[in-house]
Motif scaffolding. Sequence first.
Motif, short mmCIF file in Angstrom:
data_model
loop_
_atom_site.label_atom_id
_atom_site.label_comp_id
_atom_site.label_asym_id
_atom_site.label_seq_id
_atom_site.Cartn_x
_atom_site.Cartn_y
_atom_site.Cartn_z
N MET A 1 1.14 -1.05 0.41
CA MET A 1 0.18 0.17 0.18
C MET A 1 0.70 1.25 0.04
O MET A 1 1.87 1.21 0.31
N THR A 2 0.93 2.39 -0.58
CA THR A 2 1.17 3.48 -0.87
C THR A 2 0.67 4.41 0.23
O THR A 2 -0.52 4.63 0.58
N GLY A 3 2.05 5.42 -0.46
CA GLY A 3 0.96 6.82 1.26
C GLY A 3 0.02 7.39 0.04
O GLY A 3 0.25 7.38 -1.00
N ARG A 4 -0.32 8.58 1.19
CA ARG A 4 -1.38 9.35 -0.08
C ARG A 4 -0.37 10.33 -0.48
O ARG A 4 -0.67 11.30 -1.52
N LEU A 5 0.90 10.53 -0.69
CA LEU A 5 2.03 11.51 -0.89
C LEU A 5 2.43 10.60 -1.63
O LEU A 5 3.66 11.72 -2.23
N GLU A 6 2.38 9.74 -1.80
CA GLU A 6 3.58 9.00 -2.30
C GLU A 6 3.80 9.64 -4.56
O GLU A 6 3.00 9.73 -4.79
N GLY A 7 4.92 9.56 -4.60
CA GLY A 7 4.82 10.94 -5.24
C GLY A 7 5.26 12.53 -5.81
O GLY A 7 5.50 12.77 -6.36
N VAL B 1 8.76 14.32 8.99
CA VAL B 1 8.70 12.93 10.07
C VAL B 1 6.76 12.27 9.35
O VAL B 1 6.36 11.69 8.39
N ALA B 2 6.10 12.99 9.85
CA ALA B 2 4.44 13.01 8.88
C ALA B 2 4.60 12.80 7.52
O ALA B 2 4.37 11.76 6.94
N LEU B 3 4.86 13.23 7.07
CA LEU B 3 5.51 13.71 5.98
C LEU B 3 5.45 12.68 4.53
O LEU B 3 5.03 12.12 3.78
N ALA B 4 6.88 12.17 4.94
CA ALA B 4 7.58 10.98 5.12
C ALA B 4 6.59 9.72 5.14
O ALA B 4 6.87 9.21 4.33
N ALA B 5 5.89 9.80 6.65
CA ALA B 5 5.35 8.35 6.65
C ALA B 5 4.32 8.09 5.00
O ALA B 5 4.26 7.07 5.11
N GLU B 6 4.04 9.32 5.67
CA GLU B 6 2.70 9.43 4.24
C GLU B 6 3.46 9.20 2.81
O GLU B 6 2.40 9.53 1.64
N GLY B 7 4.56 9.29 2.42
CA GLY B 7 5.26 8.62 1.20
C GLY B 7 5.98 9.79 0.34
O GLY B 7 6.44 9.62 -0.87
N ALA B 8 5.52 11.15 0.51
CA ALA B 8 6.39 12.07 0.41
C ALA B 8 7.94 11.94 0.65
O ALA B 8 9.08 11.59 1.25
N ASP B 9 8.44 12.30 -0.25
CA ASP B 9 10.23 12.94 -0.49
C ASP B 9 10.36 14.00 0.03
O ASP B 9 9.94 14.95 -0.17
N VAL B 10 11.31 13.98 1.40
CA VAL B 10 11.30 15.01 1.84
C VAL B 10 12.31 15.87 1.65
O VAL B 10 13.82 15.74 1.63
#
Length: 69
Positions: free
Chosen positions: A1-7, A25-34
């Motif tokens: 399952m990918t995070g809501r912010l993947e890509g 930390v929260a953004l990365a956990a949702e799949g974002a590149d930080v």
Amino acid sequence: MTGRLEGKVAFVTGVARGQGRSHAVALAAEGADVIGIDLCGPISTVAYPLPNLDDLAETVKLVEDSIDG
């Protein structure tokens, strides 16, 4: 399952401590590149201690751990 912010890419300022750290930390956990930045040094007009490189390194560890976990 990918995070809501993947890509997606998140640019976070003040990332070494506090709200910047928690957002990174929260953004990365949702799949974002930080991408995170912080001054990590003193400012003559600020009376309290600002973050340092150790604080920034701790944020990097927490972000990386949130990706793995």
